[in-house]
Scaffold this active site. Structure first.
Site, PDB file in Angstrom:
ATOM      1  N   ASP A   1       9.536  -6.256 -28.824  1.00  0.00           N
ATOM      2  CA  ASP A   1       8.105  -6.242 -29.144  1.00  0.00           C
ATOM      3  C   ASP A   1       7.263  -6.957 -28.083  1.00  0.00           C
ATOM      4  OD1 ASP A   1       9.096  -8.697 -29.679  1.00  0.00           O
ATOM      5  OD2 ASP A   1       8.156  -8.927 -31.644  1.00  0.00           O
TER       6      ASP A   1
ATOM      7  N   HIS B   1      10.993  -2.964   1.258  1.00  0.00           N
ATOM      8  CA  HIS B   1      10.444  -3.341  -0.053  1.00  0.00           C
ATOM      9  C   HIS B   1      11.420  -4.252  -0.809  1.00  0.00           C
ATOM     10  CE1 HIS B   1       7.226   0.076  -0.289  1.00  0.00           C
ATOM     11  NE2 HIS B   1       6.899  -0.899   0.516  1.00  0.00           N
TER      12      HIS B   1
ATOM     13  N   ASP C   1       5.343 -10.281   2.296  1.00  0.00           N
ATOM     14  CA  ASP C   1       4.343  -9.234   2.066  1.00  0.00           C
ATOM     15  C   ASP C   1       3.859  -9.447   0.639  1.00  0.00           C
ATOM     16  OD1 ASP C   1       2.933  -6.884   1.573  1.00  0.00           O
ATOM     17  OD2 ASP C   1       4.408  -5.578   2.536  1.00  0.00           O
TER      18      ASP C   1
ATOM     19  N   ASP D   1      -3.568  -6.977   0.500  1.00  0.00           N
ATOM     20  CA  ASP D   1      -2.199  -6.598   0.881  1.00  0.00           C
ATOM     21  C   ASP D   1      -1.940  -7.187   2.261  1.00  0.00           C
ATOM     22  OD1 ASP D   1       0.215  -5.367   1.318  1.00  0.00           O
ATOM     23  OD2 ASP D   1      -0.577  -3.325   1.410  1.00  0.00           O
TER      24      ASP D   1
ATOM     25  N   HIS E   1       8.226   3.078   9.280  1.00  0.00           N
ATOM     26  CA  HIS E   1       7.156   3.366   8.313  1.00  0.00           C
ATOM     27  C   HIS E   1       5.854   3.627   9.050  1.00  0.00           C
ATOM     28  CE1 HIS E   1       5.481  -0.741   8.685  1.00  0.00           C
ATOM     29  NE2 HIS E   1       6.716  -1.185   8.625  1.00  0.00           N
TER      30      HIS E   1
ATOM     31  N   HIS F   1      -2.506   2.348   5.059  1.00  0.00           N
ATOM     32  CA  HIS F   1      -2.854   3.165   3.884  1.00  0.00           C
ATOM     33  C   HIS F   1      -4.192   2.670   3.375  1.00  0.00           C
ATOM     34  CE1 HIS F   1      -1.586  -0.374   1.505  1.00  0.00           C
ATOM     35  NE2 HIS F   1      -0.541  -0.432   2.311  1.00  0.00           N
TER      36      HIS F   1
ATOM     37  N   HIS G   1      -1.889   1.091  -2.777  1.00  0.00           N
ATOM     38  CA  HIS G   1      -1.884   2.334  -1.984  1.00  0.00           C
ATOM     39  C   HIS G   1      -2.990   3.168  -2.615  1.00  0.00           C
ATOM     40  CE1 HIS G   1       2.621   1.561  -0.962  1.00  0.00           C
ATOM     41  NE2 HIS G   1       1.793   0.799  -0.269  1.00  0.00           N
TER      42      HIS G   1
ATOM     43  N   GLU H   1      -0.513  -2.313   9.560  1.00  0.00           N
ATOM     44  CA  GLU H   1       0.718  -3.060   9.299  1.00  0.00           C
ATOM     45  C   GLU H   1       1.930  -2.578  10.093  1.00  0.00           C
ATOM     46  OE1 GLU H   1       2.421  -2.273   5.353  1.00  0.00           O
ATOM     47  OE2 GLU H   1       0.583  -1.197   4.859  1.00  0.00           O
TER      48      GLU H   1
ATOM     49  N   TYR I   1      12.085  -3.805  13.072  1.00  0.00           N
ATOM     50  CA  TYR I   1      13.166  -4.286  12.207  1.00  0.00           C
ATOM     51  C   TYR I   1      14.500  -4.127  12.920  1.00  0.00           C
ATOM     52  CZ  TYR I   1       9.194  -3.573   9.177  1.00  0.00           C
ATOM     53  OH  TYR I   1       7.926  -3.599   8.661  1.00  0.00           O
TER      54      TYR I   1
ATOM     55  N   ARG J   1       6.803  -7.883  10.393  1.00  0.00           N
ATOM     56  CA  ARG J   1       5.661  -7.010  10.067  1.00  0.00           C
ATOM     57  C   ARG J   1       4.434  -7.900  10.009  1.00  0.00           C
ATOM     58  NH1 ARG J   1       7.679  -4.567   6.107  1.00  0.00           N
ATOM     59  NH2 ARG J   1       6.875  -5.548   4.215  1.00  0.00           N
TER      60      ARG J   1
ATOM     61  N   GLU K   1       0.488  -7.551   8.691  1.00  0.00           N
ATOM     62  CA  GLU K   1      -0.373  -6.636   7.938  1.00  0.00           C
ATOM     63  C   GLU K   1      -1.699  -7.303   7.592  1.00  0.00           C
ATOM     64  OE1 GLU K   1       1.198  -5.446   4.087  1.00  0.00           O
ATOM     65  OE2 GLU K   1      -0.201  -3.760   3.994  1.00  0.00           O
TER      66      GLU K   1
HETATM   67  N1  GLY Z   1       2.907  -4.042   0.140  1.00  0.00           N
HETATM   68  C1  GLY Z   1       3.144  -2.666   0.234  1.00  0.00           C
HETATM   69  C2  GLY Z   1       2.641  -2.157   1.498  1.00  0.00           C
HETATM   70  O1  GLY Z   1       2.411  -2.925   2.409  1.00  0.00           O
HETATM   71  O2  GLY Z   1       2.378  -0.998   1.646  1.00  0.00           O
HETATM   72 MN    MN Z   2       0.423  -2.234   2.857  1.00  0.00          MN
HETATM   73 MN    MN Z   3       2.039  -4.991   2.166  1.00  0.00          MN
END
Ligand code: GLY
Ligand code: MN
Ligand code: MN
Length: 453
Positions: free
Chosen positions: A41, A243, A260, A271, A350, A354, A361, A384, A388, A421, A423
């Site tokens: 619940d 991720h 991130d 983000d 990647h 976005h 996103h 971003e 890697y 990364r 971003e």
């Molecule tokens: N945190 C997800 C991305 O950077 O797209």
């Molecule tokens: Mn992002």
């Molecule tokens: Mn991100």
């Protein structure tokens, strides 16, 4: 759920703007997000549907909005009735009266009465706009209303015949942020920047990834925000899992830490990714990789301008990264040939950004036909790039092979276990790109200065 920094007249303005585009003899229908059960619940914290919230500001579940354009445009809201017993246990409800007083509904009714009130409004109406295909229960409801209206055809009633995905009109509106949204996004970005700063200040070898994650919760919550997606707190080799969310490993001296993590304030996401050395000093290889990603990011941010299209930042980042990888001897060949064959994807798999807004996103198309969307003032995109270099091992090699990416397996050990990364969230303006997340330290000097104890 949301603190409502955006005043009711802004929601009213958005509804008017939508209805002006819908044309006569139409209706738009939207449903609130359902509550999501977690276990037995217990429910997940409630999060309103972004489209519904964008147009209504209404924060409760079990609600349906109807927008009817015309000489006197109407906003109808069907919602939960007041219920003293339920409110004692589970919290306050606006009820139909509150929906009118506080949320600007022209008419509001208990959700249980929707069939009686909405069905006559659908009769002889030509077009229905709604979020087609996202929620089977809402699809079924709308089709049920349609069929009940069709059933009256022998009495001369005409049922709607044109169904249009609401996103066709609504998502271009959401992609260009109004001044009120930009103000909230700035604040969401500032809160996330403060959290990244704090993480750099407290990080030490021997801590656990989740201890750093806790600092994000601390900063978000004490600023009235939550998270916009589960935080990625990834030390050492985990930094190469894009991720990664387990966040349960020990942070080791000499390793890199990639975080991130973004905040959600009043329904608006930030983000941010920052990558820094766990012990406060970049090693030689970490420094080289970091400078290369930073140069790629700067080249990409420079393309976030009116007149540039959405893919230009990505193209710019890929070029800088590829040139750098060739210079370091990590890729071989001519830059254009490596880019054409997409061999950089071994290290950068990647894309560079976005749309960002109510959804991390965010909505809004990236292409119009064959052409990339051109940036316009008010749009917000992330930038971003990353690189890697996972520890080589059979598991990871097989993973990449499945994706058709063949690893350079003789990567010297000194490069391994480094994922970087960087971003930021960037607002398109009439002039220079505005980095909303500039307060999070980013240059090597700034990061090392914050981490110096
Ligand atoms: N945190 C997800 C991305 O950077 O797209
Ligand atoms: Mn992002
Ligand atoms: Mn991100």
């Amino acid at each position: 759920m949301f603190a409502r920094a955006i005043p009711p007249e802004v929601f009213a303005r958005r509804r008017r703007a939508l209805m002006e585009q819908m044309g006569p003899n139409s209706v738009a229908l939207l449903a609130a997000a359902p509550e999501a059960p977690r276990n037995r619940d217990v429910y997940y914290p409630y999060r309103q549907d972004s489209d519904f919230y964008y147009l209504t500001g209404f924060p409760e579940p079990d609600a349906i909005a109807a927008l009817i354009p015309g000489a006197e445009p109407e906003f109808l809201l069907f919602c939960r009735d007041r219920d003293p017993q339920m409110e004692i246990w589970h919290g306050r409800r606006a009820g139909p009266e509150g929906a009118k007083e506080r949320y600007g509904a022209d008419h509001a009714h208990p959700i249980g009465q929707i069939d009686n009130i909405l069905l006559p409004l659908l009769e002889n109406r030509e077009r229905i706009f709604y979020p087609i295909g996202y929620r089977p229960d809402f699809d079924a409801k709308v089709m049920g209303w349609l069929n009940q209206t069709r059933a009256k055809s022998r009495t001369g009633v005409q049922a709607p015949t044109i169904f249009i995905a609401l996103e066709h009109l609504l998502h271009p509106m959401r992609r260009c942020k109004d001044v009120e949204e930009i103000a909230v996004m700035r604040e969401s970005a500032n809160i996330a920047c403060a959290a990244h700063y704090r993480a750099m200040q407290i990080c030490q070898p021997g801590m656990m990834e989740y201890e750093i994650e806790a600092e994000f919760f601390h900063t978000f919550l004490r600023n009235g925000a939550g998270w916009s997606y589960p935080a990625i707190v990834a030390g050492g080799d985990n930094s190469c899992i894009l991720h990664y969310t387990e966040n349960n490993a020990e942070l080791r001296d000499g390793d890199i830490l990639l975080i991130d993590a973004g905040a959600e304030l009043d329904g608006y996401a930030s983000d941010i990714t920052r990558t820094f050395p766990i012990n406060g000093r970049f090693s030689g290889e970490q420094r080289v990789i970091y400078e290369l990603v930073l140069a790629a990011q700067q080249a990409a941010i420079d393309k976030v301008r009116p007149g540039c299209h959405f893919n230009e930042p990505h193209d710019a980042a890929v070029r800088v990264l590829t040139e750098g990888l060739i210079e370091l001897g990590l890729l071989q060949g001519d830059v254009d040939a490596v880019i054409k064959a997409e061999r950089y994807k071994q290290f950068y798999m990647h894309r560079t950004g976005h749309w960002l807004g109510m959804d991390v996103h965010d909505v809004g198309s990236y292409k119009i036909g064959e052409d990339w969307q051109v940036f316009e003032p008010g749009m917000v995109t992330t930038v971003e790039p990353g690189l890697y270099f996972p520890a080589s091992g059979q598991m990871i090699d097989e993973c990449w092979a499945q994706l058709g990416i063949h690893l350079k397996t003789d990567l010297e050990e000194r490069w391994q276990r480094i994922g970087v990364r960087i971003e930021d969230d960037v607002l398109v303006t009439d002039g220079e790109p505005e980095v909303l997340t500039a307060a999070a330290p980013k240059t090597i000097d700034d990061i090392e200065a914050v981490m110096r104890r």
